[in-house]
Write an enzyme that holds these catalytic residues in place. Sequence first.
Site, mmCIF file in Angstrom:
data_model
loop_
_atom_site.group_PDB
_atom_site.id
_atom_site.type_symbol
_atom_site.label_atom_id
_atom_site.label_comp_id
_atom_site.label_asym_id
_atom_site.label_seq_id
_atom_site.Cartn_x
_atom_site.Cartn_y
_atom_site.Cartn_z
ATOM 1 N N ARG A 88 0.789 -1.187 0.138
ATOM 2 C CA ARG A 88 -0.084 0.027 0.125
ATOM 3 C C ARG A 88 0.873 1.352 0.006
ATOM 4 N NH1 ARG A 88 -5.262 0.314 1.023
ATOM 5 N NH2 ARG A 88 -5.328 -1.880 1.701
ATOM 6 N N ASP A 148 -20.334 5.612 -4.963
ATOM 7 C CA ASP A 148 -20.760 4.490 -4.185
ATOM 8 C C ASP A 148 -22.319 4.647 -3.870
ATOM 9 O OD1 ASP A 148 -17.942 3.602 -3.960
ATOM 10 O OD2 ASP A 148 -17.792 5.156 -2.040
ATOM 11 N N ARG A 151 -24.201 3.113 -6.798
ATOM 12 C CA ARG A 151 -23.953 1.575 -6.658
ATOM 13 C C ARG A 151 -25.052 1.020 -5.615
ATOM 14 N NH1 ARG A 151 -17.448 1.195 -7.268
ATOM 15 N NH2 ARG A 151 -17.363 0.902 -9.593
ATOM 16 N N HIS A 175 -13.869 5.933 0.702
ATOM 17 C CA HIS A 175 -14.190 5.282 -0.537
ATOM 18 C C HIS A 175 -13.576 3.921 -0.415
ATOM 19 C CE1 HIS A 175 -14.982 4.927 -4.483
ATOM 20 N NE2 HIS A 175 -13.949 4.754 -4.954
#
Length: 308
Positions: A88, A148, A151, A175
Amino acid sequence: MKITVVGAGAVGASCAEYIAIKNFASEVVLLDIKEGYAEGKAMDLMQTASLNGFDTKITGSTNDYSKTADSDIAVITSGIPRKPGMTREELIGINAGIVKTVSSSLLEHSPNAIIIVVSNPMDTMTYLVHKTTDLPKHRIIGMGGALDSARFKYRLAEVLEAPISDVDGMVIGGHSDTGMVPLIGHATRNSVKVSEFLTDEQMDHVVQETKVGGATLTKLLGTSAWYAPGAAVSSLAHAIACDQKKMFPCSTLLEGEYGLDDICIGVPVILGKNGIEQIVEIDLSEAEKTKMKESAEGVKKTNGLLDV
């Protein structure tokens, strides 16, 4: 109204397409570092103009930011997805460098632009733009919550067996799969709470499917989605360009709202010609407040990996 989209990949090209089809911008500039790529995408899209009935001019540029001069809105989609074996920290380091360079180059030629950030990790990249530019907070917008929420409404309509136009709902928070807070208790079907129609199990299913919405598509497609992200960006740009005063959940810098400070995270905002014109504070249940706090902790942890 001139809009620049940096990154002419699937998401960037989708942004340009939906913006052009809605016919509210005079010009869209696609920019990419790959030689000829943005020019090719722009030409292909322009060849649909007579078929789709739009007059927006779409041009492409290989890394020449002078072509983006005097943009009213600039969309940053550039960056790389996480690859197998990549940490990451490595992803954030690479994308942070890209976003920092892109935002600086954009503002050099368009100092009055409103910036919409799409690059991931989106909340952290939005925060980075705040930390590395002198822009006022209302001109920096993270796109994630709009996507989002779309969706979320898709999953609600699916379970309700209702038309999507009957359904309303919102996702706040970070998010990410773990950070999203779908507000199922606030969701409605034509102003009637969805709890009147759905069982607790069905509502939990909707919430869980919403949270893994991006991952589900990545698994099916082998890459990230592009249609819905492009449509989400075009909706935000449309609201700004036409001063619609529409409400969307967007990642914005909080300074005490929702009990949070020095963080960019998804909350409801009003979008108009000045960008974010108002942050809307809504009443959350204790459970929702707890989830929002947990989401913020996750975003802050990721922000801590930035070198700013």
